[in-house]
Design an enzyme around this catalytic site. Structure first.
Site: not given
Length: 474
Positions: A191, A286, A314
Site C-alpha cells: 500500500y 516506501d 509517521k
C-alpha cells in the site's frame, strides 16, 4: 439539549436528556445526531463495556462516512463495536468507557518512543508559543532535514510533505520526470497511499473492505501500473522484458506492513536493485512504516540495500501529520523550485511536526534503543506463537525490531496471496477476545503491529498470558 465536553471542546447532541436514541422525524436536520452521549468516565469500572463508544460511534455515522475518518477504524473485518479513544500515554491507551489497553498499533507506527512522550510534549509546547504554522521557511526544517539525510543511506536531499500518501504521489511523479518513462511496478498487497495510480492490488484497508480496487479510479490512472507478487523475482524480470525501456521505477515496501507483516526473502531486494540498474529504472523504497523503525537508517540500513528514492512518514513527525521523500541529489534537484517537477504544500515542514520529529529521532539515536525494541518484540511474537501452538491453533509470524505480525495460517507467508489463506473469522474472534483482555492490536489480519520503547516486560508478559486465555476459548 444534552451537552458534552472533551479536552476543552464542547459538542451538543440534538436529543432530549434521558433518551439513548430516537428516530428522526421528517423535520430533522440531516446534521442532527440521534443519540445522547454521557462522557463521564467511571475510572473504577471493572466490567468491560463499550456503551459510550457505541453511543459516540452511532452518532458519528450521521456525521462522517461510516462514522470514521479512515476505513480500518470501523472494525469492518473484525466485527463488533469500534472503540473511541479518550487518551494515551506510553504503551497504554484508554477509551471513553474507561477501559485500559496495552497498545500495539501506536497510531499505526509513529509512537515508537511511546505515546505523549514528555520531551515531545515539552518541545511542542515551546514551539506553539511561536505559532503553529508559518507557510514560510523555519529553522526546524533544516534541523530535521539534516537528521534524516545523515540517517538514511539513500537520501542526499529531502522534501517534507504532510502524509505518506502525499510523499508517494510526489515520488512517483519525480521518478517519471527523471526517467522520462511512465510505467511503474508495484507489488500485490503493498500500500502506497490512496492516490489513484497506487490503488491496484493494494492490500490493507482495501483488502479489509473486500475491494480489489476502488470505485472512482479511472482506468487511465492505473494503465501504467504493473503488478507482481511480492518476493517473486521472475515476474519482475518478465515485466521488464515485455515493457523494455518503458518502466520508470519499482516501488515497494521493503518489508510489507499492509498485508500483515511480510519480510523479503533473502536476495529479493538485491535482485530488484540489480534489475533496476540494468534497465535504467529507479528503485523506490516506501519506508513510511519501516523508516526509523527497523533501524535508525530504516530498512535500507537493515538490509544493506540503497534505493534511488525513499518515502518516509509517521515516525519523522513524532505523531503529527508528516511525510517526506528524498534521494540522490541529481534526482531531487528536479523538484520545484530547483527544477521543473512541480509539487507544493501549504503546511509542509510546519514547525510542530518538525519539533516532534526532532525529539523522536533524538530519543531513537540513544544507545540501546533498537536492541530493546528487538528484545521486547521478539518476546511478544515468540510468546504468542508458542501460546497458539500449545492450544492447537495454526499460527505463523515474525518480526524485525519494533515491527511484527502473525497470521492464522500454518504458513509460511511470503506474499499477499499467502496472507489471504489466513482464517479471518478466527482472527476476528481472537481480536475481540484480546480487546476484552485489555490488549489492542490492529483491527485487521492484513496490518502489521508495532512495539515501542515504552512497552515494558510486564506489558509483554500480560499480553502473552491474555493471548493464551483467548486461544483456549477459540
Amino acid at each position: 439539549m444534552a451537552s458534552t465536553t472533551l479536552v476543552g471542546l464542547s459538542w451538543r447532541s440534538n436529543v432530549s436528556p434521558g433518551l439513548s436514541s430516537s428516530p428522526c422525524s421528517s423535520q430533522c436536520s440531516p446534521r442532527r445526531v440521534s443519540s445522547q452521549i454521557n462522557m463521564a468516565i467511571s475510572v473504577d469500572k471493572k466490567k468491560f463495556t463499550l456503551q459510550k463508544s457505541e453511543e459516540i460511534f452511532n452518532a458519528a455515522k450521521d456525521l462522517m462516512p461510516g462514522g470514521v475518518n479512515s476505513p480500518v477504524r470501523a472494525f469492518k473485518s473484525v466485527g463488533g463495536q469500534p472503540i473511541v479513544i479518550d487518551s494515551v500515554k506510553g504503551s497504554h491507551m484508554w477509551d471513553i468507557d474507561g477501559n485500559e489497553y496495552i497498545d500495539y498499533v501506536g497510531s499505526w507506527g509513529p509512537a515508537i518512543i511511546g505515546h505523549a512522550d514528555d520531551k515531545v510534549l515539552a518541545a511542542l509546547a515551546e514551539t506553539m508559543t511561536k505559532g503553529t504554522s508559518f507557510g514560510a521557511p523555519c529553522v526546524l526544517e533544516n534541523v530535521l532535514a539534516e537528521m534524516v539525510i545523515s540517517a538514511v543511506p539513500s537520501i542526499e536531499m529531502v522534501r517534507f510533505v504532510n502524509s505518506g500518501t502525499e510523499a508517494c504521489m510526489g515520488v512517483l511523479r519525480l521518478a517519471r520526470a527523471f526517467t522520462g518513462r511512465q510505467k511503474v511496478i508495484k507489488f500485490e498487497g503493498c500500500y502506497h497511499g490512496h492516490a489513484d495510480p497506487f490503488l491496484v492490488k493494494a492490500g490493507s484497508g482495501v483488502a479489509t473492505l473486500g475491494l480489489p480496487d476502488s470505485p472512482g479510479v479511472p482506468k487511465a490512472a492505473t494503465i501504467d501500473t504493473l503488478t507482481s507478487p511480492f518476493n517473486d523475482v521472475s515476474t519482475v524480470e518478465n515485466l521488464f522484458e515485455s515493457n523494455r525501456g518503458e518502466i520508470a521505477a519499482i516501488i515497494l515496501e521493503p518489508v510489507v506492513g499492509n498485508s500483515g507483516f511480510i519480510a523479503p526473502k533473502p536476495g529479493f531486494l538485491n535482485a530488484l536493485r540489480q534489475i533496476t540498474k540494468e534497465n535504467g529504472a529507479l528503485l523506490i523504497f516506501d519506508e513510511v512504516m519501516t523508516g526509523f523503525r527497523l533501524a535508525y537508517g530504516g530498512a535500507q540500513e537493515y538490509f544493506g540495500i540503497t534505493p534511488d528514492l525513499t518515502t518516509l512518514g509517521k515516525i519523522i513527525g513524532g505523531g503529527l501529520p508528516v511525510g517526506a521523500y528524498g534521494g540522490r541529489r541529481e534526482i531531487m534537484e528536479m523538484v520545484a523550485p530547483a527544477g521543473p517537477m512541480y509539487q507544493a504544500g501549504t503546511l509542509s515542514g510546519n514547525p510542530l511536526a518538525m519539533a516532534a520529529g526532532i525529539q523522536t529521532l533524538k530519543r531513537l539515536k540513544e544507545p540501546g534503543s533498537y536492541q530493546y525494541l528487538d528484545e521486547v518484540t521478539g518476546e511478544l511474537i515468540q510468546g504468542i506463537l508458542d501460546a497458539g501452538k500449545r492450544t492447537g491453533h495454526q499460527l505463523c509470524g515474525s518480526y524485525i525490531s519494533g515491527m511484527f505480525g502473525f497470521f492464522f495460517t500454518e504458513g509460511p507467508v511470503y506474499s499477499f496471496g499467502d496472507a489471504k489463506k489466513s482464517d479471518l473469522a478466527k482472527f476476528a474472534r481472537f481480536y475481540r477476545g484480546m480487546l476484552e483482555e485489555g490488549v489492542y492490536f490492529a483491527p485487521s489480519q492484513f496490518e502489521a503491529g508495532f512495539s515501542s520503547l515504552a512497552h515494558s516486560k510486564e506489558d509483554i508478559k500480560r499480553t502473552v498470558e491474555a493471548a493464551e486465555r483467548v486461544f483456549q476459548q477459540l
